[in-house]
Design a protein around this motif. Structure first.
Motif, PDB file in Angstrom:
ATOM      1  N   HIS A 182      -1.992   0.986   1.736  1.00 20.20           N
ATOM      2  CA  HIS A 182      -2.888   0.678   0.615  1.00 20.20           C
ATOM      3  C   HIS A 182      -3.119  -0.828   0.463  1.00 20.20           C
ATOM      4  O   HIS A 182      -3.086  -1.374  -0.636  1.00 20.20           O
ATOM      5  CB  HIS A 182      -2.324   1.264  -0.686  1.00 20.20           C
ATOM      6  CG  HIS A 182      -2.018   2.729  -0.603  1.00 20.20           C
ATOM      7  ND1 HIS A 182      -3.008   3.686  -0.488  1.00 20.20           N
ATOM      8  CD2 HIS A 182      -0.830   3.400  -0.579  1.00 20.20           C
ATOM      9  CE1 HIS A 182      -2.441   4.890  -0.417  1.00 20.20           C
ATOM     10  NE2 HIS A 182      -1.122   4.738  -0.477  1.00 20.20           N
ATOM     11  N   TYR A 183      -3.373  -1.493   1.601  1.00 19.15           N
ATOM     12  CA  TYR A 183      -3.729  -2.906   1.539  1.00 19.15           C
ATOM     13  C   TYR A 183      -5.088  -3.072   0.870  1.00 19.15           C
ATOM     14  O   TYR A 183      -5.940  -2.174   0.910  1.00 19.15           O
ATOM     15  CB  TYR A 183      -3.808  -3.500   2.949  1.00 19.15           C
ATOM     16  CG  TYR A 183      -2.491  -3.633   3.657  1.00 19.15           C
ATOM     17  CD1 TYR A 183      -1.285  -3.634   2.973  1.00 19.15           C
ATOM     18  CD2 TYR A 183      -2.458  -3.783   5.048  1.00 19.15           C
ATOM     19  CE1 TYR A 183      -0.083  -3.765   3.639  1.00 19.15           C
ATOM     20  CE2 TYR A 183      -1.255  -3.921   5.720  1.00 19.15           C
ATOM     21  CZ  TYR A 183      -0.070  -3.900   5.013  1.00 19.15           C
ATOM     22  OH  TYR A 183       1.114  -4.036   5.680  1.00 19.15           O
ATOM     23  N   LYS A 184      -5.306  -4.235   0.297  1.00 15.83           N
ATOM     24  CA  LYS A 184      -6.620  -4.566  -0.252  1.00 15.83           C
ATOM     25  C   LYS A 184      -7.554  -4.972   0.887  1.00 15.83           C
ATOM     26  O   LYS A 184      -7.146  -5.622   1.833  1.00 15.83           O
ATOM     27  CB  LYS A 184      -6.494  -5.710  -1.253  1.00 15.83           C
ATOM     28  CG  LYS A 184      -5.695  -5.363  -2.502  1.00 15.83           C
ATOM     29  CD  LYS A 184      -5.637  -6.555  -3.450  1.00 15.83           C
ATOM     30  CE  LYS A 184      -4.814  -6.227  -4.692  1.00 15.83           C
ATOM     31  NZ  LYS A 184      -4.715  -7.385  -5.618  1.00 15.83           N
TER      32      LYS A 184
END
Length: 383
Positions: A306-308
């Motif tokens: 869930h990286y930006k």
């Protein structure tokens, strides 16, 4: 004295008029050989991405910090496949014959390869992820310089422009990491971690240039077999001294076992496939291609961790690919010096049964290109 004379002219078209130079160059830019070489480089990047993801799961989810053990598994696989292949060979390619001629050179190369892996993997404990990604690119100027002085590779301006674009692309990715706050590491020991990365990148450069020379002039199986032999031996010693306590702390179960198996398979695939690509291209081209591995890891992290997301990631990817296309679009040439070929073996003329007869290697120039330019052949005059 070696002089190179160009006699290239505009190729005629079907209408009998000279084909526009710009159109001809654009058409040659995207040849089948170039596209295949770019694709092979991206396969290597995907393998490195898989290696990084499996290492991340082992370290963060299962607290298994065992970089030496992971490398040891890979060297054992190389030993079982390639070293045993050399052992059953006959003639000069036999394992004993190779060891008799150049065992100490492969021993040094094996130590260089082991410590390069160890230094970079250890650096993640002390410095930021962004610093590792940026400083690891130091391998590119190292490879270019070593190739220039030891492999006698000569570059054109377009090669330096392409390499510069690749480095600019990785800088965009690091900038996106900083803007999004994706930094890891211990700030107080950051300088030590940065020095570890630079040391590892330097050793990687030495290893890659030696690998290119060996696979192009000796044998891919010989290189991998010697890496399996000396790599498993010295990494086994390092494992027993430095990491035996960490192995006892690993909470062994089927998931951890599967991750270790996956990591070993991906690493074995990388080591086995890289000489194939390097023989087709060069150490410099391979290392430029590997810059996209961090981007593939980031794209996977968007779903797994869930990286930006940042638009700079896409910009970075396209800039790196553009740099690869520019670098690969023009040929390099290698001024072959007899002294280079005496570093790893003593050859003799083909068909000469006498082992005492030395080979007579004349200075020459060899042109290599990923995008053959049929209309731009350069005759070579050796005086």
């Amino acid at each position: 004295m070696i002089s190179v004379v160009s006699t290239a002219e505009s190729a005629p078209t079907g209408t009998g008029t000279p084909e526009p130079s710009l159109y001809r160059r654009i058409r040659r830019l995207f040849t089948r050989d170039l596209l295949v070489s770019l694709a092979l480089g991206q396969v290597l990047s995907l393998l490195i991405c898989a290696i990084g993801l499996s290492s991340k799961f082992l370290a963060e989810d299962f607290h298994a910090n065992t970089p030496v053990f992971q490398s040891f598994l890979n060297y054992i696989l190389l030993f079982l496949v390639y070293t045993t292949t050399l052992a059953v060979r006959q003639g000069e390619g036999n394992l004993l014959a190779i060891l008799k001629q150049r065992w100490w050179k492969y021993m040094i190369l094996g130590l260089v390869d082991i410590e390069a892996n160890y230094l970079v993997l250890t650096a993640y404990q002390y410095t930021t992820l962004s610093s590792v990604q940026l400083l690891d690119c130091f391998v590119i100027p190292v490879v270019l310089l070593l190739s220039w002085f030891f492999l006698l590779v000569r570059y054109k301006a377009v090669h330096f422009v392409g390499a510069g674009l690749c480095l600019l692309g990785i800088s965009c990715m690091v900038g996106a990491d900083v803007l999004l706050g994706r930094q890891q590491g211990l700030g107080e020991q950051k300088l030590f971690g940065d020095l570890l990365v630079l040391g590892g990148a330097t050793l990687y450069g030495i290893s890659n240039v030696c690998e290119e020379f060996i696979v192009k002039n000796l044998s891919r199986v010989e290189f991998l077999g010697m890496m399996g032999l000396f790599g498993s031996f010295f990494s086994g010693i390092q494992l027993a001294i430095m990491e035996h306590k960490e192995l006892l702390k690993v909470p062994w179960d089927w998931q951890i076992g599967l991750l270790y198996v996956g990591f070993s398979a991906f690493m074995f695939g990388l080591y086995s496939f890289m000489p194939v690509v390097m023989k087709r291209t060069s150490a410099a081209s391979v290392n430029l291609s590997l810059l996209t591995a961090d981007l593939y890891s980031l794209f996977c992290g968007l779903f797994l961790f869930h990286y930006k997301f940042s638009g700079l990631y896409l910009l970075s990817f396209f800039v790196i690919i553009l740099g690869l296309v520019l670098y690969s679009s023009s040929s390099t040439y290698v001024a072959q010096d007899p002294r280079v070929y005496k570093q790893f073996r003593n050859s003799r003329p083909a068909g000469d049964p006498s082992p005492l007869s030395p080979a007579i290697l004349e200075p020459s120039v060899t042109y290599t290109s990923l995008s053959p330019e049929s209309g731009d052949e350069l005759p070579v005059q050796v005086a």
